[in-house]
Design a protein around this motif. Structure first.
Motif, PDB file in Angstrom:
ATOM      1  N   LEU A 190       0.784  -1.179   0.028  1.00  0.00           N
ATOM      2  CA  LEU A 190       0.071  -0.220  -0.129  1.00  0.00           C
ATOM      3  C   LEU A 190       0.729   1.260   0.006  1.00  0.00           C
ATOM      4  O   LEU A 190       0.694   2.202  -0.708  1.00  0.00           O
ATOM      5  N   VAL A 233     -11.935  -4.079  -8.296  1.00  0.00           N
ATOM      6  CA  VAL A 233     -12.624  -2.972  -7.406  1.00  0.00           C
ATOM      7  C   VAL A 233     -13.122  -3.494  -6.131  1.00  0.00           C
ATOM      8  O   VAL A 233     -13.932  -4.129  -6.184  1.00  0.00           O
ATOM      9  N   ASN A 277     -14.652  -2.669  -0.199  1.00  0.00           N
ATOM     10  CA  ASN A 277     -14.118  -2.119   1.031  1.00  0.00           C
ATOM     11  C   ASN A 277     -12.937  -2.340   1.089  1.00  0.00           C
ATOM     12  O   ASN A 277     -12.354  -3.328   1.061  1.00  0.00           O
ATOM     13  N   VAL A 278     -12.033  -1.144   1.228  1.00  0.00           N
ATOM     14  CA  VAL A 278     -10.477  -1.546   1.008  1.00  0.00           C
ATOM     15  C   VAL A 278      -9.843  -1.999   2.299  1.00  0.00           C
ATOM     16  O   VAL A 278      -8.884  -2.783   2.192  1.00  0.00           O
ATOM     17  N   GLY A 330      -7.263  -6.129  -5.397  1.00  0.00           N
ATOM     18  CA  GLY A 330      -7.804  -5.188  -5.108  1.00  0.00           C
ATOM     19  C   GLY A 330      -7.261  -3.892  -4.294  1.00  0.00           C
ATOM     20  O   GLY A 330      -7.304  -2.668  -4.632  1.00  0.00           O
ATOM     21  N   LEU A 331      -6.216  -4.142  -3.494  1.00  0.00           N
ATOM     22  CA  LEU A 331      -5.554  -3.223  -2.805  1.00  0.00           C
ATOM     23  C   LEU A 331      -4.578  -2.604  -3.786  1.00  0.00           C
ATOM     24  O   LEU A 331      -4.373  -1.262  -3.445  1.00  0.00           O
ATOM     25  N   PHE A 379      -6.676  -0.013  -5.654  1.00  0.00           N
ATOM     26  CA  PHE A 379      -7.142   1.046  -4.707  1.00  0.00           C
ATOM     27  C   PHE A 379      -5.629   2.008  -4.381  1.00  0.00           C
ATOM     28  O   PHE A 379      -5.726   3.164  -4.564  1.00  0.00           O
ATOM     29  N   SER A 380      -4.552   1.402  -4.356  1.00  0.00           N
ATOM     30  CA  SER A 380      -3.305   2.106  -4.252  1.00  0.00           C
ATOM     31  C   SER A 380      -2.876   2.931  -5.272  1.00  0.00           C
ATOM     32  O   SER A 380      -2.675   3.956  -5.308  1.00  0.00           O
ATOM     33  N   LEU A 394      -5.299   4.038  -7.589  1.00  0.00           N
ATOM     34  CA  LEU A 394      -6.399   5.118  -7.605  1.00  0.00           C
ATOM     35  C   LEU A 394      -5.900   6.353  -6.481  1.00  0.00           C
ATOM     36  O   LEU A 394      -5.969   7.613  -7.000  1.00  0.00           O
ATOM     37  N   LEU A 395      -5.385   5.799  -5.381  1.00  0.00           N
ATOM     38  CA  LEU A 395      -5.338   6.957  -4.217  1.00  0.00           C
ATOM     39  C   LEU A 395      -4.006   7.759  -4.637  1.00  0.00           C
ATOM     40  O   LEU A 395      -3.936   8.861  -4.506  1.00  0.00           O
TER      41      LEU A 395
END
Length: 189
Positions: free
Chosen positions: A59, A138, A141-142, A153-154, A157-158, A160-161
């Motif tokens: 992450l 996607v 819930n992260v 998924g993680l 999310f990383s 995108l963040l």
């Protein structure tokens, strides 16, 4: 024998790893299975410690790396280069695998009529199509994705963040990227 002027040679990680491997080999040769059973918990402890570090490391490294690139064209260029590298190395791995399979022919002569197909553990079923694959990228819930750990998924999310942080102005971005860079450095230590 201090080549970098900071640490003696025996305090460097590669020498410590080689020393531990040699000590393990000697212990196994002298003690046999009894010694392996007595110190086997150390391997389990090591693997659990690695698993503990993986999610924060992934992450923090992806978020800080992508955020440092910034947004817009720089991120697009990085994405293109990464995709090209991934596709070319995957193609090379597939070609090497096919060539070696045709050369070695593993499983030749094995009677597969007696073999039974084993089921995948629950939750590890392969996606049935491209839409299901896209939906599996996607996480709902992260935090749940990090707890599973659902690494795909993680990672999504990383990315995108990190891209969102790269698009922010420096004043807003600095504290958050500083936090993730600090987490990354701490996980490496």
């Amino acid at each position: 024998m201090q080549s970098d002027g900071r640490r003696p040679w025996y305090r460097r990680l590669h020498w410590q790893i080689l020393g531990a491997m040699a000590a393990g080999g000697v212990t196994g040769a002298l003690g046999g299975e009894a010694a392996a059973a007595a110190v086997g918990w150390l391997g389990t402890l090591f693997i659990r410690a690695l698993k503990m570090v993986i999610v924060p490391l992934v992450l923090a490294s992806i978020v800080s790396g992508v955020a440092s690139v910034g947004g817009g064209r720089a991120f697009g260029r990085l994405f293109g280069k990464t995709l090209g590298y991934y596709l070319s190395t995957s193609l090379l791995a597939i070609l090497v695998g096919l060539a070696l399979t045709n050369l070695i022919r593993p499983g030749a002569g094995v009677d597969l009529a007696q073999a039974r197909a084993q089921e995948l553990p629950e939750g590890l079923e392969a996606p049935s199509g491209p839409v299901e694959l896209l939906l599996s990228l996607v996480p709902e819930n992260v935090v749940a994705a990090a707890a599973k750990p659902d690494m795909l998924g993680l990672i999504f999310f990383s990315l995108l963040l990190g891209a969102a942080l790269g698009a922010l102005d420096e004043r807003t971005r600095a504290p958050v990227t500083g936090f993730f860079e600090g987490v990354f450095q701490a996980m490496l230590k």
